[in-house]
Scaffold this motif. Structure first.
Motif, PDB file in Angstrom:
ATOM      1  N   HIS A 109       1.044  -1.170  -0.080  1.00  0.00           N
ATOM      2  CA  HIS A 109       0.042  -0.078   0.073  1.00  0.00           C
ATOM      3  C   HIS A 109       0.643   1.179   0.017  1.00  0.00           C
ATOM      4  CE1 HIS A 109       1.185  -0.320   4.411  1.00  0.00           C
ATOM      5  NE2 HIS A 109       0.862   1.160   4.351  1.00  0.00           N
ATOM      6  N   TYR A 110       0.129   2.400  -0.233  1.00  0.00           N
ATOM      7  CA  TYR A 110       0.845   3.441  -0.407  1.00  0.00           C
ATOM      8  C   TYR A 110      -0.268   4.745  -0.070  1.00  0.00           C
ATOM      9  CZ  TYR A 110       3.690   7.538  -1.850  1.00  0.00           C
ATOM     10  OH  TYR A 110       4.265   8.779  -2.267  1.00  0.00           O
ATOM     11  N   GLU A 111       0.179   5.611   0.664  1.00  0.00           N
ATOM     12  CA  GLU A 111      -1.044   6.829   0.918  1.00  0.00           C
ATOM     13  C   GLU A 111      -0.318   8.060   0.930  1.00  0.00           C
ATOM     14  OE1 GLU A 111      -3.974   8.270   4.595  1.00  0.00           O
ATOM     15  OE2 GLU A 111      -2.148   7.216   5.098  1.00  0.00           O
ATOM     16  N   THR A 112      -1.047   8.838  -0.050  1.00  0.00           N
ATOM     17  CA  THR A 112      -0.581  10.397  -0.268  1.00  0.00           C
ATOM     18  C   THR A 112      -1.688  11.280   0.352  1.00  0.00           C
ATOM     19  OG1 THR A 112      -1.523  10.409  -2.353  1.00  0.00           O
ATOM     20  CG2 THR A 112       0.716   9.792  -2.185  1.00  0.00           C
ATOM     21  N   ASN A 113      -1.332  12.315   0.874  1.00  0.00           N
ATOM     22  CA  ASN A 113      -2.090  13.383   1.481  1.00  0.00           C
ATOM     23  C   ASN A 113      -1.852  14.859   0.945  1.00  0.00           C
ATOM     24  OD1 ASN A 113      -3.933  11.916   3.408  1.00  0.00           O
ATOM     25  ND2 ASN A 113      -1.782  11.144   3.847  1.00  0.00           N
ATOM     26  N   ASN A 114      -2.911  15.681   0.646  1.00  0.00           N
ATOM     27  CA  ASN A 114      -2.535  17.145   0.270  1.00  0.00           C
ATOM     28  C   ASN A 114      -3.606  17.884   0.652  1.00  0.00           C
ATOM     29  OD1 ASN A 114      -4.276  16.880  -1.945  1.00  0.00           O
ATOM     30  ND2 ASN A 114      -2.488  16.239  -3.102  1.00  0.00           N
ATOM     31  N   TRP A 115      -3.692  19.214   0.610  1.00  0.00           N
ATOM     32  CA  TRP A 115      -4.789  19.928   1.206  1.00  0.00           C
ATOM     33  C   TRP A 115      -6.125  19.721   0.347  1.00  0.00           C
ATOM     34  CZ3 TRP A 115      -7.148  23.502  -2.039  1.00  0.00           C
ATOM     35  CH2 TRP A 115      -6.748  23.898  -3.382  1.00  0.00           C
ATOM     36  N   ARG A 116      -5.910  19.067  -0.835  1.00  0.00           N
ATOM     37  CA  ARG A 116      -7.323  18.854  -1.600  1.00  0.00           C
ATOM     38  C   ARG A 116      -7.745  17.494  -1.472  1.00  0.00           C
ATOM     39  NH1 ARG A 116      -6.059  20.511  -7.540  1.00  0.00           N
ATOM     40  NH2 ARG A 116      -4.241  19.340  -7.188  1.00  0.00           N
ATOM     41  N   THR A 117      -6.841  16.497  -1.721  1.00  0.00           N
ATOM     42  CA  THR A 117      -7.231  15.236  -1.855  1.00  0.00           C
ATOM     43  C   THR A 117      -6.305  14.229  -0.935  1.00  0.00           C
ATOM     44  OG1 THR A 117      -8.202  15.384  -4.057  1.00  0.00           O
ATOM     45  CG2 THR A 117      -7.843  13.164  -3.353  1.00  0.00           C
ATOM     46  N   SER A 118      -6.816  13.170  -0.525  1.00  0.00           N
ATOM     47  CA  SER A 118      -6.019  12.006   0.273  1.00  0.00           C
ATOM     48  C   SER A 118      -6.291  10.842  -0.561  1.00  0.00           C
ATOM     49  CB  SER A 118      -6.437  11.980   1.816  1.00  0.00           C
ATOM     50  OG  SER A 118      -6.111  13.113   2.440  1.00  0.00           O
ATOM     51  N   ARG A 119      -5.135   9.992  -0.983  1.00  0.00           N
ATOM     52  CA  ARG A 119      -5.429   8.876  -1.873  1.00  0.00           C
ATOM     53  C   ARG A 119      -4.828   7.643  -0.939  1.00  0.00           C
ATOM     54  NH1 ARG A 119      -4.650  12.744  -5.486  1.00  0.00           N
ATOM     55  NH2 ARG A 119      -6.202  12.760  -7.167  1.00  0.00           N
ATOM     56  N   LEU A 120      -5.382   6.524  -1.021  1.00  0.00           N
ATOM     57  CA  LEU A 120      -4.673   5.144  -0.553  1.00  0.00           C
ATOM     58  C   LEU A 120      -4.610   4.126  -1.753  1.00  0.00           C
ATOM     59  CD1 LEU A 120      -3.411   3.348   1.796  1.00  0.00           C
ATOM     60  CD2 LEU A 120      -5.950   2.614   2.096  1.00  0.00           C
ATOM     61  N   TYR A 121      -3.369   3.718  -2.028  1.00  0.00           N
ATOM     62  CA  TYR A 121      -3.222   2.774  -3.114  1.00  0.00           C
ATOM     63  C   TYR A 121      -3.051   1.439  -2.597  1.00  0.00           C
ATOM     64  CZ  TYR A 121      -2.023   7.087  -5.807  1.00  0.00           C
ATOM     65  OH  TYR A 121      -2.095   8.372  -6.168  1.00  0.00           O
ATOM     66  N   VAL A 122      -3.685   0.625  -2.831  1.00  0.00           N
ATOM     67  CA  VAL A 122      -3.550  -1.009  -2.275  1.00  0.00           C
ATOM     68  C   VAL A 122      -3.629  -1.806  -3.425  1.00  0.00           C
ATOM     69  CG1 VAL A 122      -4.504  -2.423  -0.552  1.00  0.00           C
ATOM     70  CG2 VAL A 122      -4.663   0.034  -0.459  1.00  0.00           C
ATOM     71  N   GLN A 123      -2.808  -2.901  -3.290  1.00  0.00           N
ATOM     72  CA  GLN A 123      -2.664  -4.037  -4.009  1.00  0.00           C
ATOM     73  C   GLN A 123      -2.938  -5.261  -3.342  1.00  0.00           C
ATOM     74  OE1 GLN A 123       0.875  -3.895  -6.452  1.00  0.00           O
ATOM     75  NE2 GLN A 123       1.618  -5.706  -5.307  1.00  0.00           N
ATOM     76  N   PHE A 124      -3.366  -6.490  -3.802  1.00  0.00           N
ATOM     77  CA  PHE A 124      -3.296  -7.604  -3.040  1.00  0.00           C
ATOM     78  C   PHE A 124      -3.742  -8.815  -4.005  1.00  0.00           C
ATOM     79  CE2 PHE A 124      -7.548  -5.489  -2.190  1.00  0.00           C
ATOM     80  CZ  PHE A 124      -8.233  -6.556  -2.446  1.00  0.00           C
ATOM     81  N   GLU A 125      -3.316 -10.009  -3.751  1.00  0.00           N
ATOM     82  CA  GLU A 125      -3.863 -11.101  -4.251  1.00  0.00           C
ATOM     83  C   GLU A 125      -4.720 -11.938  -3.470  1.00  0.00           C
ATOM     84  OE1 GLU A 125      -1.596 -14.853  -4.902  1.00  0.00           O
ATOM     85  OE2 GLU A 125      -1.418 -13.955  -7.062  1.00  0.00           O
ATOM     86  N   THR A 126      -5.898 -12.433  -3.930  1.00  0.00           N
ATOM     87  CA  THR A 126      -6.689 -13.400  -2.901  1.00  0.00           C
ATOM     88  C   THR A 126      -7.526 -14.258  -3.790  1.00  0.00           C
ATOM     89  OG1 THR A 126      -8.641 -12.943  -1.448  1.00  0.00           O
ATOM     90  CG2 THR A 126      -8.830 -11.666  -3.545  1.00  0.00           C
ATOM     91  N   THR A 127      -8.330 -15.089  -3.205  1.00  0.00           N
ATOM     92  CA  THR A 127      -9.173 -15.985  -4.010  1.00  0.00           C
ATOM     93  C   THR A 127     -10.449 -15.479  -4.330  1.00  0.00           C
ATOM     94  OG1 THR A 127     -10.246 -16.275  -1.601  1.00  0.00           O
ATOM     95  CG2 THR A 127      -8.268 -17.635  -2.109  1.00  0.00           C
ATOM     96  N   ALA A 128     -11.068 -16.492  -5.058  1.00  0.00           N
ATOM     97  CA  ALA A 128     -12.213 -16.125  -5.879  1.00  0.00           C
ATOM     98  C   ALA A 128     -13.419 -15.496  -4.714  1.00  0.00           C
ATOM     99  CB  ALA A 128     -12.710 -17.199  -6.703  1.00  0.00           C
ATOM    100  N   ALA A 129     -13.416 -16.380  -3.517  1.00  0.00           N
ATOM    101  CA  ALA A 129     -14.291 -16.103  -2.589  1.00  0.00           C
ATOM    102  C   ALA A 129     -13.789 -14.678  -1.924  1.00  0.00           C
ATOM    103  CB  ALA A 129     -14.405 -17.026  -1.434  1.00  0.00           C
ATOM    104  N   GLY A 130     -12.499 -14.359  -1.757  1.00  0.00           N
ATOM    105  CA  GLY A 130     -11.939 -13.164  -1.123  1.00  0.00           C
ATOM    106  C   GLY A 130     -12.276 -12.052  -2.175  1.00  0.00           C
ATOM    107  N   LEU A 131     -12.270 -12.078  -3.430  1.00  0.00           N
ATOM    108  CA  LEU A 131     -12.641 -11.028  -4.527  1.00  0.00           C
ATOM    109  C   LEU A 131     -14.196 -10.596  -4.120  1.00  0.00           C
ATOM    110  CD1 LEU A 131     -11.925  -9.129  -6.619  1.00  0.00           C
ATOM    111  CD2 LEU A 131     -13.004 -10.892  -8.157  1.00  0.00           C
ATOM    112  N   ASP A 132     -15.025 -11.736  -3.963  1.00  0.00           N
ATOM    113  CA  ASP A 132     -16.413 -11.254  -3.662  1.00  0.00           C
ATOM    114  C   ASP A 132     -16.607 -10.684  -2.429  1.00  0.00           C
ATOM    115  OD1 ASP A 132     -16.999 -12.581  -6.023  1.00  0.00           O
ATOM    116  OD2 ASP A 132     -17.376 -14.361  -5.104  1.00  0.00           O
ATOM    117  N   ALA A 133     -15.843 -11.149  -1.359  1.00  0.00           N
ATOM    118  CA  ALA A 133     -16.152 -10.414  -0.006  1.00  0.00           C
ATOM    119  C   ALA A 133     -15.671  -9.062  -0.049  1.00  0.00           C
ATOM    120  CB  ALA A 133     -15.214 -11.332   0.907  1.00  0.00           C
ATOM    121  N   PHE A 134     -14.722  -8.655  -0.981  1.00  0.00           N
ATOM    122  CA  PHE A 134     -13.846  -7.503  -0.958  1.00  0.00           C
ATOM    123  C   PHE A 134     -14.883  -6.758  -1.789  1.00  0.00           C
ATOM    124  CE2 PHE A 134     -11.997  -4.663  -4.038  1.00  0.00           C
ATOM    125  CZ  PHE A 134     -11.518  -3.358  -3.123  1.00  0.00           C
ATOM    126  N   LEU A 135     -15.340  -6.839  -2.873  1.00  0.00           N
ATOM    127  CA  LEU A 135     -16.482  -5.934  -3.527  1.00  0.00           C
ATOM    128  C   LEU A 135     -17.819  -5.920  -2.759  1.00  0.00           C
ATOM    129  CD1 LEU A 135     -16.254  -7.946  -6.915  1.00  0.00           C
ATOM    130  CD2 LEU A 135     -15.207  -5.734  -6.424  1.00  0.00           C
TER     131      LEU A 135
END
Length: 226
Positions: free
Chosen positions: A129-155
């Motif tokens: 992951h990686y997070e950036t912050n400024n006075w306008r917008t804060s962003r969080l970048y995340v990547q992960f590998e999961t299972t088919a059931a894990g994808l459904d749970a995430f969504l």
């Protein structure tokens, strides 16, 4: 009849020394019949000394002692050094990998996952992951590998279903890809969506590589306006 008056009635004398009265209790402990005590049983008497150790036996004994110490200390220490070097090498490889992409290996904190509404499922691998912050917008970048059931749970945790994914849609823009170091033009079966929410709740841009449907790779950029 005459006799010597001085010798009349005298008792006959016995030759030899009169016998000595015997002790009914016998000789003292540790003594023989004459009452002599054995020097080895006398308290405080010195005992026989051990014969001196010859040089060959002394060298062999010291060598065995030294070998025992080396095995007890050296072998475990060697395993610790090898394990530490392997762990250090693995950590350096991962640091170099994610440093090139701007990401940090590991899960985002619970607070970050809650604020940006990125419910990384369990089980998941290749999490960064990686997070950036400024006075306008804060962003969080995340990547992960999961299972088919894990994808459904995430969504479902985000608030959408799998049917919301669109084939061939790369929802993460070029700027975000450069920040995170992601490339979506290689081999893959790409699906994506943008889940828009009103401020201050975050909006999530999601890309899923379904090249291996049993273990999909998920990329998320969640951004919010403070």
């Amino acid at each position: 009849m005459t006799g010597s008056p001085g010798r009349r009635g005298a008792l006959p004398q016995q030759s030899g020394t009169a016998p000595r009265d015997e002790d009914p209790h016998g000789p003292p402990d540790g003594a023989d019949a004459t009452g002599t005590r054995d020097a080895h049983d006398t308290p405080g008497a010195p005992r026989a000394e051990r014969p001196p150790e010859d040089r060959r036996h002394m060298i062999r004994r010291r060598a065995l002692t030294l070998l025992t110490i080396v095995l007890l200390i050296g072998v475990p220490a060697g395993y610790l050094v090898i394990s530490a070097n392997q762990s250090r090498s693995s950590g350096r490889d991962k640091e170099a990998k994610y440093a090139a992409t701007g990401l940090t290996e590991g899960w985002p904190s619970k607070l970050q996952r809650r604020i940006y509404e990125v419910p990384v499922p369990v089980p998941s691998e290749e999490v960064a992951h990686y997070e950036t912050n400024n006075w306008r917008t804060s962003r969080l970048y995340v990547q992960f590998e999961t299972t088919a059931a894990g994808l459904d749970a995430f969504l479902a945790g985000v608030g959408v279903g799998r049917d919301a994914l669109e084939e061939g849609v790369i929802a993460v823009n070029d700027r975000a890809r450069q920040v995170a170091g992601w490339e979506f033009d290689g081999t893959g079966d790409w699906w994506g969506l943008t889940h828009v929410q009103e401020n201050p709740r975050p909006t999530q841009d999601i890309v899923v590589n379904m090249a291996d449907p049993d273990y999909p790779m998920v990329y998320v950029v969640s951004h919010t306006v403070p």
